[in-house]
Scaffold this motif. Structure first.
Motif, mmCIF file in Angstrom:
data_model
loop_
_atom_site.group_PDB
_atom_site.id
_atom_site.type_symbol
_atom_site.label_atom_id
_atom_site.label_comp_id
_atom_site.label_asym_id
_atom_site.label_seq_id
_atom_site.Cartn_x
_atom_site.Cartn_y
_atom_site.Cartn_z
ATOM 1 N N ARG A 17 27.515 122.105 -14.581
ATOM 2 C CA ARG A 17 26.429 122.750 -15.328
ATOM 3 C C ARG A 17 26.688 122.569 -16.828
ATOM 4 O O ARG A 17 27.738 122.034 -17.206
ATOM 5 C CB ARG A 17 26.375 124.242 -14.967
ATOM 6 C CG ARG A 17 25.798 124.552 -13.580
ATOM 7 C CD ARG A 17 24.344 124.151 -13.463
ATOM 8 N NE ARG A 17 23.712 124.743 -12.273
ATOM 9 C CZ ARG A 17 22.475 124.488 -11.885
ATOM 10 N NH1 ARG A 17 21.728 123.625 -12.572
ATOM 11 N NH2 ARG A 17 21.969 125.049 -10.815
ATOM 12 N N PRO A 18 25.756 122.977 -17.702
ATOM 13 C CA PRO A 18 25.974 122.772 -19.142
ATOM 14 C C PRO A 18 27.335 123.296 -19.577
ATOM 15 O O PRO A 18 27.779 124.354 -19.131
ATOM 16 C CB PRO A 18 24.846 123.586 -19.785
ATOM 17 C CG PRO A 18 23.757 123.577 -18.771
ATOM 18 C CD PRO A 18 24.452 123.608 -17.435
ATOM 19 N N SER A 247 14.511 121.896 -12.840
ATOM 20 C CA SER A 247 15.896 122.333 -13.070
ATOM 21 C C SER A 247 16.719 122.335 -11.788
ATOM 22 O O SER A 247 17.887 122.706 -11.805
ATOM 23 C CB SER A 247 15.887 123.751 -13.643
ATOM 24 O OG SER A 247 15.562 124.680 -12.616
ATOM 25 N N SER A 319 18.630 120.862 -21.307
ATOM 26 C CA SER A 319 19.953 121.316 -21.763
ATOM 27 C C SER A 319 20.269 122.699 -21.213
ATOM 28 O O SER A 319 21.415 123.143 -21.239
ATOM 29 C CB SER A 319 20.021 121.318 -23.289
ATOM 30 O OG SER A 319 19.215 122.362 -23.802
ATOM 31 N N TYR A 321 20.088 123.486 -18.099
ATOM 32 C CA TYR A 321 20.571 123.471 -16.718
ATOM 33 C C TYR A 321 21.487 122.293 -16.366
ATOM 34 O O TYR A 321 22.012 122.232 -15.265
ATOM 35 C CB TYR A 321 19.412 123.547 -15.725
ATOM 36 C CG TYR A 321 18.294 122.532 -15.944
ATOM 37 C CD1 TYR A 321 18.420 121.222 -15.482
ATOM 38 C CD2 TYR A 321 17.112 122.893 -16.584
ATOM 39 C CE1 TYR A 321 17.402 120.300 -15.676
ATOM 40 C CE2 TYR A 321 16.089 121.980 -16.783
ATOM 41 C CZ TYR A 321 16.231 120.685 -16.328
ATOM 42 O OH TYR A 321 15.224 119.773 -16.519
ATOM 43 N N ARG A 322 21.678 121.332 -17.286
ATOM 44 C CA ARG A 322 22.603 120.237 -16.959
ATOM 45 C C ARG A 322 23.271 119.772 -18.254
ATOM 46 O O ARG A 322 22.691 119.899 -19.340
ATOM 47 C CB ARG A 322 21.861 119.087 -16.255
ATOM 48 C CG ARG A 322 20.856 118.377 -17.143
ATOM 49 C CD ARG A 322 20.069 117.298 -16.395
ATOM 50 N NE ARG A 322 19.324 116.480 -17.346
ATOM 51 C CZ ARG A 322 18.408 115.572 -16.999
ATOM 52 N NH1 ARG A 322 18.114 115.381 -15.730
ATOM 53 N NH2 ARG A 322 17.792 114.859 -17.926
ATOM 54 N N PRO A 323 24.464 119.199 -18.132
ATOM 55 C CA PRO A 323 25.148 118.755 -19.358
ATOM 56 C C PRO A 323 24.348 117.669 -20.067
ATOM 57 O O PRO A 323 23.774 116.789 -19.414
ATOM 58 C CB PRO A 323 26.472 118.174 -18.835
ATOM 59 C CG PRO A 323 26.637 118.689 -17.460
ATOM 60 C CD PRO A 323 25.265 118.944 -16.924
ATOM 61 N N LYS A 324 24.334 117.733 -21.383
ATOM 62 C CA LYS A 324 23.586 116.729 -22.154
ATOM 63 C C LYS A 324 24.142 115.336 -21.933
ATOM 64 O O LYS A 324 23.437 114.341 -22.067
ATOM 65 C CB LYS A 324 23.640 117.080 -23.646
ATOM 66 C CG LYS A 324 22.670 118.187 -24.013
ATOM 67 C CD LYS A 324 22.702 118.486 -25.506
ATOM 68 C CE LYS A 324 21.643 119.547 -25.812
ATOM 69 N NZ LYS A 324 21.803 120.167 -27.119
ATOM 70 N N GLU A 326 25.196 114.103 -19.194
ATOM 71 C CA GLU A 326 25.144 113.671 -17.796
ATOM 72 C C GLU A 326 24.501 112.292 -17.635
ATOM 73 O O GLU A 326 24.960 111.466 -16.845
ATOM 74 C CB GLU A 326 24.411 114.704 -16.945
ATOM 75 C CG GLU A 326 24.624 114.479 -15.455
ATOM 76 C CD GLU A 326 23.958 115.542 -14.594
ATOM 77 O OE1 GLU A 326 24.646 116.488 -14.194
ATOM 78 O OE2 GLU A 326 22.751 115.421 -14.331
#
Lengths: 410, 337
Positions: A17-18, A247, A319, A321-324, A326
């Motif tokens: 996750r972020p 998301s 940003s 809900y997921r790492p930038k 990724e």
């Protein structure tokens, strides 16, 4: 009898996750060229393994290798690269136009350009796609005028859909592009119905259905596979697995089935999984599936493994809900870059030509955009009339609707 | 001209439409080899082959979704949902897809399809074989909704629906399939063979969509009804000896405001009858239309007689069904107000 132990509830979650560090090292990816290419009339039960691997053509050295390579010549590949570059430039301009308030909404394709652009080149005129909102490459590679696309996005006086549809919900019968609903998955079973009709009428045309990883969870997907299987409909059923449904990571829709392609196996539908960021692989698999349909061998399910680099839409912020980072870590790379490098490797392209091509394409997209904007944008300039709102609900406007229009002074 | 049941009239309409236009295809659950659980498609597969009339998996969504695709291709599907109560899985395909395709594609794609479904109760079908969901369709822009009340109209309206270029929901009151049921469940029903409306012309004809019919001329009060309730209202008028004018709407949307308004303006009173639940039912629309268009002619409030706002019960079927006694009381209430 022993006391029963309490049950536990399972909710799948993405690995990262972020704030976390993306790691795709546990995603099994076949080597380019490694996966066999069966004859199109092979029995589905003999190719079940193809639902669990990834068909790839371009290797790390940008060579086209293996049994799925060799279908496209230099000119076709350069055209394919230009289609993807055009879609990317189009996306950039329309995304910006939305930010400038010229339209209400936009959806980008970043990272997924190869899927729709390469698939389109496997079809014949008269075939019909039932697309989702992230297959504009079907239009660009199919020669649909970009001006019409932009005017639709701007809902201006030249909007072919008269301002009735949300931006990007294009429709062009002439270009084999069925009206996009915006409701997810509904068009999948319609594609099967269209294909059934073609077979019932002893026509030669085939259909292609499109769906995202997330919306395979809808009942429409299941109905489509049942009908396609039962009636051996001449249809290619495409699943674009871009890892994210807004998301929600793909594991929520996929559950325990291993892959989305594997969903086809229980229906006896041949299922292939392909590197969606590999233009050559997408084209080769699309050709295979299209040939099956055309030869009356029935449906094929194809899962394109790709990654949604951009936000779901202009209303989304990934940003949260997921790492930038990724998308950079995504192991299948960028489709434009991969085809570009392959063409350079073939000796028919260069960094210089690429830069020049980018500039030319961007200039022509901007020129079309200027022309489109001269016909109005959502909030300024000429736009469809309020009267257009009342037209086309029925073939002939019924009395109650005529009265409402009159009451509204329209 | 020959006497036919409503089932036979519907079958005849399908047969004639399939003969005249090879784009017409018929399919649904048990529709092909067997000919449908109510026998409306009997013999069509034998006559036209399995590519024109066939069985489907049990998937109402799939039936209507496939029909939308076929219609977009250029066919004219006329599909059967086995009971209107089974329609809900297909509702998204009907509402979001079939109804809006012409509009959203600016006419590039259209959905000229018919969704037939048996509707209404009176057969001890319980909550899953008795519902009347017409208001769920009349609320949707882009759909036409038809409810025939007799074999003659059923045939002519179904042919008109198949020939129409927009999606049509065709609700067949199953209690009328074999005779004009008037709500007296304890009495035998006159078969269509002995009823003048069972007289069905041979060959092709249409009853236009959007046109109501006066079933019983009268001057005291207007009854707006459709389907089974036309006969219930007739019985109520006879039994109360009230000179009611009974308007059979036939098509709910587009509705025939001209005929409705002309009758209410003449009688000054109006009773609206349907079997479906009351709240937000089609009767509410009819009451509003009468109020908006005939207010200064009204001598009494509009009265509604409907099914109760409960699920359709099994054992209490005849307590639920708005029979002639309830309609009769409503007629009296409208006269005495």
């Amino acid at each position: 009898m022993t006391d029963p132990r309490p049950l536990s509830f399972h909710v799948p979650a993405p690995a990262v996750r972020p704030g976390g560090i993306p790691d795709f090292s546990d995603v099994p990816i076949a080597r380019a060229g490694e996966v066999r290419r069966p004859e199109v009339d092979t029995a589905p039960e003999d190719i079940r393994d193809l639902a669990y691997t990834i068909i790839r053509v371009l290797d790390r050295q940008s060579e086209a290798v293996g049994p799925w390579a060799g279908l496209l010549g230099d000119d076709e590949l350069i055209a394919g690269l230009r289609h993807m570059m055009t879609l990317r430039a189009f996306d950039a301009r329309m995304q910006m136009a939305q930010r400038q308030g010229k339209t209400s909404f936009y959806m980008q394709h970043t990272g997924e350009e190869a899927v729709s652009c390469a698939f389109r080149t496997a079809l014949e005129p008269g075939d019909m796609n039932f697309p989702t909102y992230r297959q504009a490459g079907l239009l660009i590679a199919g020669g649909y005028p970009m001006l019409d696309m932009m005017c639709q996005i701007y809902s201006n006086e030249l909007d072919p859909l008269k301002g009735r549809q949300l931006p990007v919900m294009y429709s062009s019968r002439e270009h084999g592009f069925f009206s996009i609903s915006g409701n997810l998955a509904t068009q999948y079973i319609q594609a099967v119905g269209w294909a059934m009709a073609s077979a019932m009428r002893r026509d030669t045309r085939i259909a292609a259905g499109w769906i995202g990883d997330g919306s395979t969870a809808e009942s429409d997907f299941h109905a489509a596979l049942v009908f396609a299987s039962t009636y051996k409909a001449p249809v290619v059923l495409n699943i674009v697995n871009n890892q994210w449904a807004i998301s929600t990571f793909q594991g929520i829709a996929r559950g325990g089935s291993g892959t989305f392609a594997a969903r086809g196996l229980g229906f006896g539908i041949p299922a292939l999984r392909v590197d969606g960021n590999d233009y050559l692989a997408v084209h080769a698999v699309a050709k295979w599936a299209v040939e099956r349909a055309r030869r009356n061998l029935g449906p094929t399910l194809v899962e394109y493994v790709t990654y949604r680099v951009g936000a779901h839409s202009t209303s989304d912020d990934p940003s949260a809900y997921r790492p930038k980072t990724e998308s950079d870590a995504w192991p299948l790379g960028d489709p434009v870059l991969r085809l570009k490098n392959h063409l350079i490797r073939r000796g028919v392209w260069s960094e210089e030509r690429h830069k020049q091509g980018e500039a030319e394409i961007m200039a022509s997209v901007i020129a079309v955009q200027k022309e489109a904007e001269s016909h109005g944008t959502l909030h300024s300039g000429p736009h469809p009339s309020a009267r257009d709102m009342f037209e086309g609900v029925y073939e002939e406007t019924p009395p109650h609707l005529r009265r409402q229009r009159q009451q509204g002074g329209i | 001209m020959s006497r036919r049941t409503m089932v036979e009239a519907i079958r005849d309409a399908l047969d004639i439409s399939m003969q005249r236009d090879e784009r017409v295809v018929v399919f649904g659950e048990d529709v092909g080899y067997f000919g449908g659980v109510f026998r409306c498609t009997q013999g069509l597969q034998q006559k036209f082959g399995a590519s024109r009339c066939f069985d489907t998996p049990i998937s109402e969504l799939g039936i209507v979704g496939a029909a939308v695709g076929m219609a977009a291709y250029g066919l004219r599907p006329c599909v059967e949902i086995q009971f209107a109560d089974y329609m809900y899985p297909a509702y998204d395909q009907i509402v979001s897809e079939a109804a809006r395709l012409r509009y959203r594609s600016n006419g590039q794609f259209t959905a000229p399809l018919v969704v037939r479904m048996p509707t209404g109760g009176g057969i001890f079908g319980g909550q899953t074989h008795s519902q009347s969901p017409e208001a769920l369709f009349t609320h949707v822009a882009g759909l036409k909704t038809v409810v025939p009340s007799n074999p003659h109209d059923a045939k002519g309206l179904l042919i008109a629906a198949i020939e129409d270029n927009d999606p049509v929901i065709f609700l067949e009151p199953k209690r009328l399939y074999n005779g004009p049921f008037d709500g007296h469940h304890d009495r035998p029903v006159t078969p269509w063979a002995k009823h003048p409306q069972g007289e069905v012309p041979d060959g092709h004809y249409t009853v236009p969509l959007g046109k109501a019919a006066i079933r019983r001329a009268g001057s005291a009060v207007t009854v707006l009804a459709y389907g089974t309730m036309v006969y219930v209202a007739e019985a109520a008028a006879t039994e109360t000896d009230i000179d009611a004018e009974i308007v059979d709407l036939r098509t709910l949307l587009p509705y025939d405001l001209e005929t409705i308004a002309a009758s209410v303006e003449k009688t000054g009173r109006c009773v609206v009858v349907h079997e479906a639940t009351m709240t937000s039912g089609f009767g509410a629309e009819l009451s509003a239309l009468v109020q908006e268009n005939c207010f200064y002619h009204l001598e009494a409030p509009v009265v509604r007689v409907t099914g109760w706002d409960t699920p359709y019960p099994h054992a209490q079927e005849w307590d639920y069904f708005p029979g002639p006694a309830r309609v009769g009381r409503a007629l009296k209430a409208a006269m005495e107000a």
